[in-house]
Design a protein around this motif. Structure first.
Motif, PDB file in Angstrom:
ATOM      1  N   GLU A 148      75.995 -15.337  -6.993  1.00 17.72           N
ATOM      2  CA  GLU A 148      76.081 -14.378  -5.875  1.00 17.72           C
ATOM      3  C   GLU A 148      74.717 -13.727  -5.681  1.00 17.72           C
ATOM      4  OE1 GLU A 148      75.710 -11.039  -6.052  1.00 17.72           O
ATOM      5  OE2 GLU A 148      75.517 -10.824  -8.228  1.00 17.72           O
ATOM      6  N   ILE A 150      74.495 -10.686  -3.355  1.00 16.86           N
ATOM      7  CA  ILE A 150      74.673  -9.562  -2.418  1.00 16.86           C
ATOM      8  C   ILE A 150      74.268  -8.228  -3.032  1.00 16.86           C
ATOM      9  CG2 ILE A 150      76.325 -10.598  -0.860  1.00 16.86           C
ATOM     10  CD1 ILE A 150      78.577  -9.478  -2.552  1.00 16.86           C
ATOM     11  N   LYS A 201      68.503 -17.561  -9.753  1.00 13.57           N
ATOM     12  CA  LYS A 201      69.151 -16.247  -9.691  1.00 13.57           C
ATOM     13  C   LYS A 201      68.439 -15.220 -10.579  1.00 13.57           C
ATOM     14  CE  LYS A 201      71.966 -12.932  -9.521  1.00 13.57           C
ATOM     15  NZ  LYS A 201      72.607 -12.225  -8.454  1.00 13.57           N
ATOM     16  N   ASN A 205      65.904 -11.592  -9.555  1.00  5.90           N
ATOM     17  CA  ASN A 205      66.019 -10.216 -10.040  1.00  5.90           C
ATOM     18  C   ASN A 205      64.824  -9.818 -10.899  1.00  5.90           C
ATOM     19  OD1 ASN A 205      68.291  -9.530  -8.648  1.00  5.90           O
ATOM     20  ND2 ASN A 205      69.711 -10.083 -10.277  1.00  5.90           N
ATOM     21  N   ARG A 208      61.964  -8.780  -8.649  1.00  8.33           N
ATOM     22  CA  ARG A 208      62.106  -7.402  -8.148  1.00  8.33           C
ATOM     23  C   ARG A 208      61.792  -6.383  -9.247  1.00  8.33           C
ATOM     24  NH1 ARG A 208      63.446  -4.985  -3.499  1.00  8.33           N
ATOM     25  NH2 ARG A 208      64.777  -3.138  -3.545  1.00  8.33           N
ATOM     26  N   ASN A 246      58.936   1.155  -4.015  1.00 14.69           N
ATOM     27  CA  ASN A 246      58.932   2.605  -4.256  1.00 14.69           C
ATOM     28  C   ASN A 246      59.044   2.927  -5.743  1.00 14.69           C
ATOM     29  OD1 ASN A 246      59.054   3.111  -1.438  1.00 14.69           O
ATOM     30  ND2 ASN A 246      61.239   2.596  -1.545  1.00 14.69           N
ATOM     31  N   CYS A 255      72.123  -5.700 -12.638  1.00 10.91           N
ATOM     32  CA  CYS A 255      71.447  -6.961 -12.327  1.00 10.91           C
ATOM     33  C   CYS A 255      69.979  -6.920 -12.704  1.00 10.91           C
ATOM     34  CB  CYS A 255      71.583  -7.245 -10.838  1.00 10.91           C
ATOM     35  SG  CYS A 255      73.263  -7.018 -10.285  1.00 10.91           S
ATOM     36  N   TYR A 314      73.564   4.529  -9.929  1.00 10.50           N
ATOM     37  CA  TYR A 314      72.282   3.898 -10.241  1.00 10.50           C
ATOM     38  C   TYR A 314      71.381   3.794  -9.029  1.00 10.50           C
ATOM     39  CZ  TYR A 314      73.181  -0.814  -8.325  1.00 10.50           C
ATOM     40  OH  TYR A 314      73.410  -1.881  -7.493  1.00 10.50           O
TER      41      TYR A 314
HETATM   42  N1  SAJ Z   1      64.592   0.616  -7.223  1.00 11.54           N
HETATM   43  C1  SAJ Z   1      63.382   1.317  -7.337  1.00 11.54           C
HETATM   44  N2  SAJ Z   1      62.425   1.124  -6.405  1.00 11.54           N
HETATM   45  C2  SAJ Z   1      62.588   0.265  -5.359  1.00 11.54           C
HETATM   46  C3  SAJ Z   1      63.799  -0.455  -5.258  1.00 11.54           C
HETATM   47  C4  SAJ Z   1      64.788  -0.258  -6.206  1.00 11.54           C
HETATM   48  O1  SAJ Z   1      63.179   2.098  -8.280  1.00 11.54           O
HETATM   49  O2  SAJ Z   1      61.667   0.147  -4.532  1.00 11.54           O
HETATM   50  C5  SAJ Z   1      65.660   0.815  -8.228  1.00 11.54           C
HETATM   51  C6  SAJ Z   1      66.965   1.340  -7.630  1.00 11.54           C
HETATM   52  O3  SAJ Z   1      66.968   2.727  -7.507  1.00 11.54           O
HETATM   53  C7  SAJ Z   1      67.974   0.832  -8.636  1.00 11.54           C
HETATM   54  C8  SAJ Z   1      67.389  -0.498  -9.088  1.00 11.54           C
HETATM   55  O4  SAJ Z   1      66.018  -0.439  -8.762  1.00 11.54           O
HETATM   56  O5  SAJ Z   1      68.080   1.695  -9.748  1.00 11.54           O
HETATM   57  C9  SAJ Z   1      68.002  -1.733  -8.491  1.00 11.54           C
HETATM   58  O6  SAJ Z   1      68.431  -1.528  -7.157  1.00 11.54           O
HETATM   59  P1  SAJ Z   1      68.317  -2.605  -5.966  1.00 11.54           P
HETATM   60  O7  SAJ Z   1      68.916  -2.001  -4.762  1.00 11.54           O
HETATM   61  O8  SAJ Z   1      66.936  -3.091  -5.827  1.00 11.54           O
HETATM   62  O9  SAJ Z   1      69.140  -3.871  -6.479  1.00 11.54           O
HETATM   63  P2  SAJ Z   1      70.623  -4.075  -7.088  1.00 11.54           P
HETATM   64  O10 SAJ Z   1      70.514  -4.088  -8.583  1.00 11.54           O
HETATM   65  O11 SAJ Z   1      71.605  -3.148  -6.461  1.00 11.54           O
HETATM   66  O12 SAJ Z   1      70.960  -5.565  -6.606  1.00 11.54           O
HETATM   67  C10 SAJ Z   1      70.142  -6.650  -7.030  1.00 11.54           C
HETATM   68  C11 SAJ Z   1      69.688  -7.411  -5.792  1.00 11.54           C
HETATM   69  N3  SAJ Z   1      68.600  -8.333  -6.150  1.00 11.54           N
HETATM   70  C12 SAJ Z   1      67.414  -8.338  -5.506  1.00 11.54           C
HETATM   71  O13 SAJ Z   1      67.138  -7.589  -4.617  1.00 11.54           O
HETATM   72  C13 SAJ Z   1      66.422  -9.359  -5.968  1.00 11.54           C
HETATM   73  C14 SAJ Z   1      70.871  -8.152  -5.186  1.00 11.54           C
HETATM   74  O14 SAJ Z   1      70.461  -8.983  -4.120  1.00 11.54           O
HETATM   75  C15 SAJ Z   1      71.576  -9.008  -6.257  1.00 11.54           C
HETATM   76  O15 SAJ Z   1      72.739  -9.620  -5.739  1.00 11.54           O
HETATM   77  C16 SAJ Z   1      72.001  -8.110  -7.391  1.00 11.54           C
HETATM   78  O16 SAJ Z   1      70.849  -7.463  -7.922  1.00 11.54           O
HETATM   79  C17 SAJ Z   1      72.701  -8.972  -8.431  1.00 11.54           C
HETATM   80  O17 SAJ Z   1      73.931  -8.923  -8.522  1.00 11.54           O
HETATM   81  O18 SAJ Z   1      72.043  -9.755  -9.102  1.00 11.54           O
END
Ligand code: SAJ
Length: 406
Positions: A148, A150, A201, A205, A208, A246, A255, A314
């Motif tokens: 997945e 999303i 996959k 992550n 990121r 950010n 994730c 989170y």
């Molecule tokens: N965060 C930051 N700075 C940023 C972006 C995020 O500090 O610029 C932090 C957020 O506050 C949070 C964490 O990172 O604590 C993760 O949040 P997120 O919104 O970036 O991602 P998730 O964990 O909610 O979802 C991720 C997503 N993966 C990617 O963007 C590569 C999503 O597409 C995946 O489906 C999900 O992991 C998963 O299930 O693997």
């Protein structure tokens, strides 16, 4: 008929989307409570657009059960926790789901695993389990990995619009499951082999995580030398090939803060960058704590119980608290401070920590300083009520000039 196994954050929206798109779907979960809630019209967690999707799916006949169903198509969305000490994946939920499926599956059934796994899990654990139970892979059972992708908070939209991956050993079942996903997925569906799907996959992550770590490291550098990290990122991002994320109070969720460990665990000598990024992001709650002490000192606040943490989830606009930076911070605190901070989150209804408030006004009345850990829309809408408080805005989401940053 499609039997979706595991009705959590991923399985439920997927089951509903499949049903709303005209497939016959039964969602199965071992938790009686989850199933009976869903049968009674109650959705166990909050997510944008999920109520409408649920209503549509129910109209189209979606069903929920604690029993595994006899059919030819299974989609498995059970959790894959990792073991805290070794940082390796614990595949036991997947293995027990597969075992239960095999008891009822039709010959030649497709079992598509959506749960995130560490690269090699299918070969090392799932395939041997299927063979051990006397089934011939590629004949009795077709194992497929369809990870997945999303984003919590935007799941319903992303289910329809994100590209997907189908990892399979054989083309025919891959095409079959691709056709199932095509009933709702409007983007490209790529077919590849199972190991590539697993690896992709985790790589997404990890990418990121590393990029967030870079932003967080910049925040620390700028703090140490009195520069404005947001101004620097804003200007740097005007470069056509630069896109810095950010900085924040840490990385939570099930994730991004978890998957990179799978690579570190499996390739210990080859993952220096990934490991450093993990440590950098994990150090952020501590950094916020240090900033909090500094700002308390600067403003003559001596009593930590006059300090409030806003946000337990989170990230913004979700109720999921898994690995949340606020929980990480409170964990760190317990060691050196006995008087707990106050905590409030408009999305989190369960009482999870000491001094957690369910009422925003009462929370504000009891604190002189607010540390904004999560950028929920709620705090933006209620910003005027923070007037007179000392504010540490770890997310840089408020408007007022009178605030501190990480
Ligand atoms: N965060 C930051 N700075 C940023 C972006 C995020 O500090 O610029 C932090 C957020 O506050 C949070 C964490 O990172 O604590 C993760 O949040 P997120 O919104 O970036 O991602 P998730 O964990 O909610 O979802 C991720 C997503 N993966 C990617 O963007 C590569 C999503 O597409 C995946 O489906 C999900 O992991 C998963 O299930 O693997």
């Amino acid at each position: 008929m499609i039997n979706v196994i595991g009705l959590g954050y991923i399985g439920l929206p997927t089951a509903l989307m499949l049903a709303a798109s005209g497939n016959e779907v039964i969602g199965t979960d071992v938790k009686k409570e989850t199933v009976s809630k869903l049968q009674n019209g109650e959705i166990p967690f909050e997510e944008v657009g999920i109520q409408e999707l649920y209503d549509e799916a129910v109209n189209k006949g979606v069903q929920f059960s604690t029993e595994y169903q006899e059919t030819d198509t299974y989609i498995v969305t059970v959790p894959t926790p990792y073991m805290k000490s070794s940082k390796k994946i614990d595949p036991s939920y997947i293995l027990s789901a597969v075992e239960s499926i095999l008891k009822v599956a039709k010959k030649g059934a497709i079992v598509a695993i959506e749960s995130t796994v560490s690269p090699g899990t299918m070969d090392k654990f799932v395939k041997p389990k299927i063979e051990e139970l006397g089934f011939k892979l590629g004949e009795d059972i077709h194992l497929i990995h369809t990870p997945e992708r999303i984003l919590p908070g935007n799941m319903v939209y992303e289910l329809r619009h994100n590209s997907r991956t189908v990892g399979a050993d054989d083309l025919e079942p891959a095409e079959k499951i691709k056709a199932v996903y095509e009933t709702f997925c409007e983007s490209e569906i790529v077919i590849t082999d199972i190991r590539s799907a697993e690896m992709t996959k985790v790589v997404e992550n990890t990418y990121r995580d590393i990029n967030i770590a870079f932003a967080n490291e910049l925040a620390k550098i700028c703090r140490s030398d009195d520069m404005d990290v947001y101004e620097i990122i804003r200007i740097a991002n005007k470069h056509p090939r630069v896109s810095i994320l950010n900085p924040g109070p840490g990385v939570g969720g099930h994730c991004i803060s978890v998957d990179p460990w799978f690579l570190v665990g499996d390739y210990p000598g080859l993952t220096n960058l990934i490991l450093t990024a993990r440590h950098t992001n994990d150090s952020m709650p501590e950094h916020v704590l240090q900033r909090t002490y500094e700002i308390m000192l600067e403003n003559g606040i001596t009593d930590p119980s006059r300090v409030g943490l806003y946000g337990l989830a989170y990230k913004a606009n979700v109720d999921d608290v898994r690995e949340s930076p606020t929980l990480q911070l409170l964990d760190k605190m317990a060691k050196n401070l006995s008087n707990g901070l106050k905590v409030y989150d408009p999305w989190v209804k369960q009482d999870l920590v000491h001094n957690q408030y369910q009422d925003f006004e009462a929370f504000l009345n009891d604190v002189d300083m607010v540390v904004v850990m999560v950028g929920h829309d709620h705090i933006k809408q209620h910003e005027s009520e923070l007037l007179g408080k000392i504010i540490l805005d770890t997310q840089n989401i408020l408007q007022t000039e009178q605030r501190y940053f990480i």
